[in-house]
Write an enzyme that holds these catalytic residues in place. Structure first.
Site, PDB file in Angstrom:
ATOM      1  N   CYS A  91       0.827  -1.219   0.000  1.00 43.79           N
ATOM      2  CA  CYS A  91       0.000   0.000   0.000  1.00 43.79           C
ATOM      3  C   CYS A  91       0.857   1.263   0.000  1.00 43.79           C
ATOM      4  O   CYS A  91       0.390   2.325  -0.413  1.00 43.79           O
ATOM      5  CB  CYS A  91      -0.930   0.006   1.203  1.00 43.79           C
ATOM      6  SG  CYS A  91      -1.945  -1.464   1.247  1.00 43.79           S
ATOM      7  N   HIS A 123      -3.965   6.936   1.200  1.00 43.51           N
ATOM      8  CA  HIS A 123      -4.189   5.577   0.705  1.00 43.51           C
ATOM      9  C   HIS A 123      -5.604   5.161   1.110  1.00 43.51           C
ATOM     10  O   HIS A 123      -6.021   5.366   2.255  1.00 43.51           O
ATOM     11  CB  HIS A 123      -3.154   4.639   1.345  1.00 43.51           C
ATOM     12  CG  HIS A 123      -3.491   3.196   1.173  1.00 43.51           C
ATOM     13  ND1 HIS A 123      -3.776   2.654  -0.066  1.00 43.51           N
ATOM     14  CD2 HIS A 123      -3.628   2.184   2.073  1.00 43.51           C
ATOM     15  CE1 HIS A 123      -4.054   1.366   0.091  1.00 43.51           C
ATOM     16  NE2 HIS A 123      -3.979   1.058   1.374  1.00 43.51           N
ATOM     17  N   ASN A 178     -10.017  -0.986  -2.169  1.00 44.04           N
ATOM     18  CA  ASN A 178      -8.601  -0.743  -1.883  1.00 44.04           C
ATOM     19  C   ASN A 178      -7.787  -1.343  -3.033  1.00 44.04           C
ATOM     20  O   ASN A 178      -7.716  -2.564  -3.180  1.00 44.04           O
ATOM     21  CB  ASN A 178      -8.256  -1.386  -0.540  1.00 44.04           C
ATOM     22  CG  ASN A 178      -6.801  -1.221  -0.144  1.00 44.04           C
ATOM     23  OD1 ASN A 178      -5.954  -0.938  -0.980  1.00 44.04           O
ATOM     24  ND2 ASN A 178      -6.507  -1.425   1.129  1.00 44.04           N
TER      25      ASN A 178
END
Ligand SMILES: CC(C)(COP(=O)(O)OP(=O)(O)OC[C@H]1O[C@@H](n2cnc3c(N)ncnc32)[C@H](O)[C@@H]1OP(=O)(O)O)[C@@H](O)C(=O)NCCC(=O)NCCS
Length: 355
Positions: A114, A280, A310
């Site tokens: 991430c 993020h 995500n």
């Protein structure tokens, strides 16, 4: 030293929209549970046998290059961030170089999950500042849907992740231009591997069970090899990502504000000075908790997790495009990009938008 600017952004998401209701057809879950716990309403899944991490990244790259008014001949370095590469090796960087027909420049793959985009940006920034390269193509792309466990057993992971790609072109800022005060101000990176397995995909892998007895493969019958992937792992379905959701949540709500504050204070700013936080897109509750902790106005934070889920390394460039579409990313805006993710890694980049 010249500062680095983002000269163009591109994004690509596959056409297949997968709603929470669609997922209820393959596993025991509900739209209500997913929305309440994560803020996700839908995500995109790659078109099987057509989209790959590289092809999606290449589509995003073409748009970024066009917007930065550069051609493949201008690109002097490629950085590719992903945790879902097409091949175990070689990396997606060289596959993108081949597909785009870029000359024989360096291609570097980044594996920081991430935080991949922020880590990649920091590498690009160093090369630009030292004058080594003038046009770096940075691609962040993920194809999670090909490798998740879509049975009820894997539901805590598989409802969260989506597929997509973002790309940017990084260039030095001309010190005589009107954008001279803009660009990347600083980047701050952290890692703490003490709980690396809490969000991980360890199999197939070369670890041979060294870090956890329960992950030790059976002794192979042959003297060499036979430890990377075994029939037993496949039979046990031990080949999927694992996440201890509550533990990840607790780490993220601490690390996110920490790294954001570090980037702000290093440059003499406080949260109210920020025009935009582009975090993020891990989970809406994590993003909201971070915004509240920092006392940010709700409209100063970009959120698109409801539409894309995500997408790991790709979330920040996708969210930058959302910010542009919403008219929130303007010349002179003080913008903070921040991430927390598997590893655990975290990172933040403070920049002044330069065009
Ligand atoms: C994953 C996450 C949404 C789970 O929410 P949670 O409230 O912590 O839920 P838990 O894992 O404690 O599970 C609660 C219950 O929901 C169930 N559950 C898990 N996933 C589910 C799903 N998709 N649908 C329905 N129920 C689900 C669990 O089985 C558990 O049931 P039980 O109480 O009968 O045992 C949450 O932990 C989270 O957001 N963590 C951070 C994840 C993240 O951001 N990852 C990316 C990092 S970059």
């Amino acid at each position: 030293m010249p500062k680095t600017k983002i000269a163009g952004i591109g994004m690509y998401v596959p056409k297949n929209v997968v709603t929470n209701d669609d997922l209820t057809r393959v596993m025991d879950t509900s739209d209500e549970w997913i929305q309440e716990r994560t803020g996700i309403k839908e995500r995109r899944f790659a078109t099987r046998f057509e989209d790959t991490t590289t092809t999606m990244g290449v589509e995003a790259a073409k748009i970024a290059m066009q917007r930065a008014a550069v051609t493949t001949d201008d690109i002097d370095f490629i950085i590719f961030a992903t945790l879902s590469p097409d091949y175990y090796f070689p990396g997606c960087g060289v596959l993108a170089q081949r597909l785009l027909g870029i000359k024989e420049v360096g291609a570097l793959d980044i594996r920081d999950q991430c935080s991949g985009f922020i880590y990649a940006l920091s590498v690009a920034d160093q090369f630009i500042k030292t004058g080594m390269y003038k046009n770096i193509l940075l691609i962040a792309s993920e194809t999670h849907s090909y490798g998740l466990d879509f049975s009820t057993r894997g539901r805590n992971v598989s409802v969260i992740f989506g597929d997509g790609a973002g790309a940017v072109i990084l260039q030095p800022i001309d010190s005589s231009s009107s954008s001279a005060s803009g660009g990347i101000l600083s980047t701050h990176l952290h890692s703490d591997g003490s709980d690396a397995e809490l969000l991980s995909m360890v199999n197939p892998g070369f670890h041979a069970g060294r870090f956890a007895p329960e992950k030790k493969p059976p002794e192979p019958s042959q003297p060499y090899g036979g430890l990377f992937i075994t029939k037993e792992l496949i039979e046990k379905d031990d080949i999927y990502p694992y996440m201890d959701g509550p533990a990840v949540f607790k780490k993220a709500v601490v690390k996110f504000p920490e790294v954001i504050m570090e980037a702000l204070t290093a440059n003499g700013y406080q949260p109210p000075d920020l025009n935009l936080l582009i975090p993020h897109q891990a989970n809406l509750r994590i993003i909201n908790a971070t915004g509240e902790r920092l006392g940010l106005r709700p409209d100063a934070t970009i959120i698109n997790i409801d539409r894309y889920g995500n997408t790991t390394a790709a979330t920040i460039p996708l969210a930058m495009q959302t910010a542009i579409d919403q008219g929130k990313l303007n010349k002179g805006s003080l913008v903070l990009l921040a991430s927390v993710g598997a590893g655990f890694t975290s990172g933040a980049t403070l920049l002044r938008w330069a065009y």
